[in-house]
Motif scaffolding. Structure first.
Motif, PDB file in Angstrom:
ATOM      1  N   ARG A  89      -5.326   4.226  -0.640  1.00 24.45           N
ATOM      2  CA  ARG A  89      -5.851   3.092  -1.839  1.00 24.45           C
ATOM      3  C   ARG A  89      -4.879   1.835  -1.562  1.00 24.45           C
ATOM      4  O   ARG A  89      -5.106   0.832  -1.958  1.00 24.45           O
ATOM      5  CB  ARG A  89      -5.277   3.443  -3.229  1.00 24.45           C
ATOM      6  CG  ARG A  89      -6.436   4.840  -3.582  1.00 24.45           C
ATOM      7  CD  ARG A  89      -5.932   5.540  -4.708  1.00 24.45           C
ATOM      8  NE  ARG A  89      -6.903   6.359  -5.032  1.00 24.45           N
ATOM      9  CZ  ARG A  89      -6.646   7.578  -6.273  1.00 24.45           C
ATOM     10  NH1 ARG A  89      -5.585   7.443  -6.735  1.00 24.45           N
ATOM     11  NH2 ARG A  89      -7.473   7.914  -6.278  1.00 24.45           N
ATOM     12  N   ILE A  90      -3.604   1.921  -0.704  1.00 21.44           N
ATOM     13  CA  ILE A  90      -2.655   0.815  -0.275  1.00 21.44           C
ATOM     14  C   ILE A  90      -3.250   0.001   0.346  1.00 21.44           C
ATOM     15  O   ILE A  90      -3.284  -1.258   0.212  1.00 21.44           O
ATOM     16  CB  ILE A  90      -1.457   1.411  -0.221  1.00 21.44           C
ATOM     17  CG1 ILE A  90      -0.382   0.313  -0.132  1.00 21.44           C
ATOM     18  CG2 ILE A  90      -1.419   2.005   1.231  1.00 21.44           C
ATOM     19  CD1 ILE A  90       0.020  -0.430  -1.662  1.00 21.44           C
ATOM     20  N   MET A 120      -0.700   6.618  -4.736  1.00 20.77           N
ATOM     21  CA  MET A 120      -1.771   5.540  -3.919  1.00 20.77           C
ATOM     22  C   MET A 120      -2.268   5.977  -2.403  1.00 20.77           C
ATOM     23  O   MET A 120      -2.930   5.362  -1.831  1.00 20.77           O
ATOM     24  CB  MET A 120      -1.000   4.067  -3.698  1.00 20.77           C
ATOM     25  CG  MET A 120      -0.821   3.347  -4.964  1.00 20.77           C
ATOM     26  SD  MET A 120      -2.601   2.742  -5.584  1.00 20.77           S
ATOM     27  CE  MET A 120      -2.783   1.131  -4.825  1.00 20.77           C
ATOM     28  N   THR A 169      -3.702  -0.820  -9.825  1.00 21.48           N
ATOM     29  CA  THR A 169      -3.303   0.794  -9.910  1.00 21.48           C
ATOM     30  C   THR A 169      -4.243   1.619 -10.165  1.00 21.48           C
ATOM     31  O   THR A 169      -5.333   1.364 -10.192  1.00 21.48           O
ATOM     32  CB  THR A 169      -2.403   0.479 -11.504  1.00 21.48           C
ATOM     33  OG1 THR A 169      -1.689   1.673 -11.340  1.00 21.48           O
ATOM     34  CG2 THR A 169      -3.291   0.248 -12.641  1.00 21.48           C
ATOM     35  N   ASP A 170      -3.760   2.848  -9.915  1.00 16.63           N
ATOM     36  CA  ASP A 170      -4.643   3.663  -9.998  1.00 16.63           C
ATOM     37  C   ASP A 170      -4.197   4.978 -10.837  1.00 16.63           C
ATOM     38  O   ASP A 170      -4.606   5.912 -10.706  1.00 16.63           O
ATOM     39  CB  ASP A 170      -4.646   4.534  -8.048  1.00 16.63           C
ATOM     40  CG  ASP A 170      -3.548   5.326  -7.854  1.00 16.63           C
ATOM     41  OD1 ASP A 170      -2.296   4.965  -8.236  1.00 16.63           O
ATOM     42  OD2 ASP A 170      -3.699   6.227  -7.161  1.00 16.63           O
ATOM     43  N   VAL A 174       3.487   2.428   0.886  1.00 26.23           N
ATOM     44  CA  VAL A 174       3.935   3.279  -0.236  1.00 26.23           C
ATOM     45  C   VAL A 174       5.225   4.020  -0.098  1.00 26.23           C
ATOM     46  O   VAL A 174       5.570   4.678   1.135  1.00 26.23           O
ATOM     47  CB  VAL A 174       2.427   4.243  -0.681  1.00 26.23           C
ATOM     48  CG1 VAL A 174       2.918   5.334  -1.496  1.00 26.23           C
ATOM     49  CG2 VAL A 174       1.459   3.449  -1.067  1.00 26.23           C
TER      50      VAL A 174
END
Length: 365
Positions: free
Chosen positions: A194-195, A187, A272-273, A240
């Protein structure tokens, strides 16, 4: 002569002093520092050096003093420095709500409409003749009087049962939602944070439910090597970890939480990624980050099928563009009968809100 003129770029979004303007920037910085007030203030000080956001009358020191006076900061007696307070945590959630769902008008109570109508809880645009059993508050008196005038004239005014017109009412439903957030190391890989958008969306959704859908419930689950629930107060501090992605554990915990809810509408939102890469077998972690491991994938798909049997749809918000990962998400979605959005970080919040607000798939019991 045609051409292009170049000049120095001057950001127009940088606040120019004053407590309220600096507070907005401070709250935004707290999202990126995971609630670390000292680091956020250090960043604010650097921004002040570069963009001159304070002036001779009001400096960063004055801002810190006012934060403490108004209950946004408290002194950390053990480590030194500052801690944010519950008031700051709520302000962060409200700021996220305004940023992501800014066009939404708040109301005291709000619930999701169901496809059924009749003697429900919320008026809609449908009209029909009065029937035995309809409540008096459903009668549209203005339209009923108009019908009586048309049917019988105004010289000898009278009203009969056939003149009465009622408004259809929609039943309201309650929804229980579990929001799953991937906190695996990917993330923050590849130079993309992204978090932070995921945290903002979670805080905005929580504040939305608190203000507009107060009877709905929201549980938040984070998953890495394991999965565990977190409270609303934990969100600003979420970070993360050096984790793999145990999607199975996240779904298992989310399903267990929803089983305890007595509402008829239940759903899981998963941000989610990446692909599932981890399982826990007893005290041992089975991990494989290379490709899509059949053992991990099959168990995850089995969990998706179990959610389908329990009538719990899963909406996956995929913030990665790898074709083979999207193919897995399509297979996962087909197994569960849910939905998937391949979202960028910028429109993640809008997608989640639209799907949440339009959840009318379950009937009222």
């Amino acid at each position: 002569m045609r051409g292009f003129g170049f000049s120095k770029f001057t950001p127009n979004q940088i606040p120019k002093g004053g407590f309220e303007e600096l507070l907005k920037l401070f709250l935004e910085l707290l999202n990126y520092t995971s609630g670390d007030a000292g680091e956020a203030l250090a960043w604010l000080n650097e921004l002040d050096k570069q963009y001159k956001i304070t002036n001779d009358e009001y400096g960063i020191g004055d801002f810190i003093d006012e934060l403490k006076q108004k209950g946004y900061l408290s002194d950390d007696s053990q480590k030194g420095g500052y801690n944010i307070t519950a008031k700051t945590e709520q302000s962060i959630r409200q700021s996220a709500l305004e940023e992501i769902f800014g066009k939404l008008k708040k109301s005291g109570k709000g619930n999701h409409r169901s496809p059924q109508s009749g003697q429900g809880d919320e008026r809609n645009s449908e009209r029909r003749e009065f029937e035995f059993g309809d409540s008096l508050d459903q009668i549209d008196m203005t339209q009923s009087i108009h019908n009586a005038q048309v049917n019988h004239g105004i010289g000898d005014f009278m009203m009969t049962e056939r003149d009465l017109e009622v408004e259809e009412m929609d039943y309201k439903t309650l929804t229980s939602t579990v929001l799953m957030i991937d906190i695996s190391h990917s993330m923050i890989l590849y130079g993309e944070d992204r978090i932070t958008p995921a945290k903002k969306v979670a805080m905005a959704l929580a504040e939305l439910i608190r203000t507009k859908y107060p009877k709905d419930t929201l549980d938040i689950v984070v998953f890495g090597n394991d999965a565990w629930p977190i409270t609303l107060q934990d969100l600003p501090y979420l970070q993360v970890g050096p984790y793999h992605t145990n999607t199975y554990a996240g779904l298992e915990l989310a399903t267990d939480l929803l089983r305890r809810r007595k509402t008829s509408n239940k759903q899981i939102f998963m941000i989610t990624d990446g692909k599932p890469t981890c399982l826990k077998e007893g005290n041992r972690y089975y991990k494989n980050s290379i490709g899509l491991d059949r053992k991990v994938v099959n168990k995850t798909l089995n969990m998706a099928a179990q959610c389908k049997r329990l009538k719990i749809p899963i909406t996956t918000f995929m913030i990665a563009k790898d074709p083979y990962l999207q193919q897995f998400v399509r297979q996962f979605t087909e197994t569960n009968g849910g939905k998937a959005f391949y979202s960028s970080l910028n429109n993640l919040g809008e997608y989640i809100f639209e799907d949440y607000a339009r959840n009318r798939r379950k009937n009222v019991r």
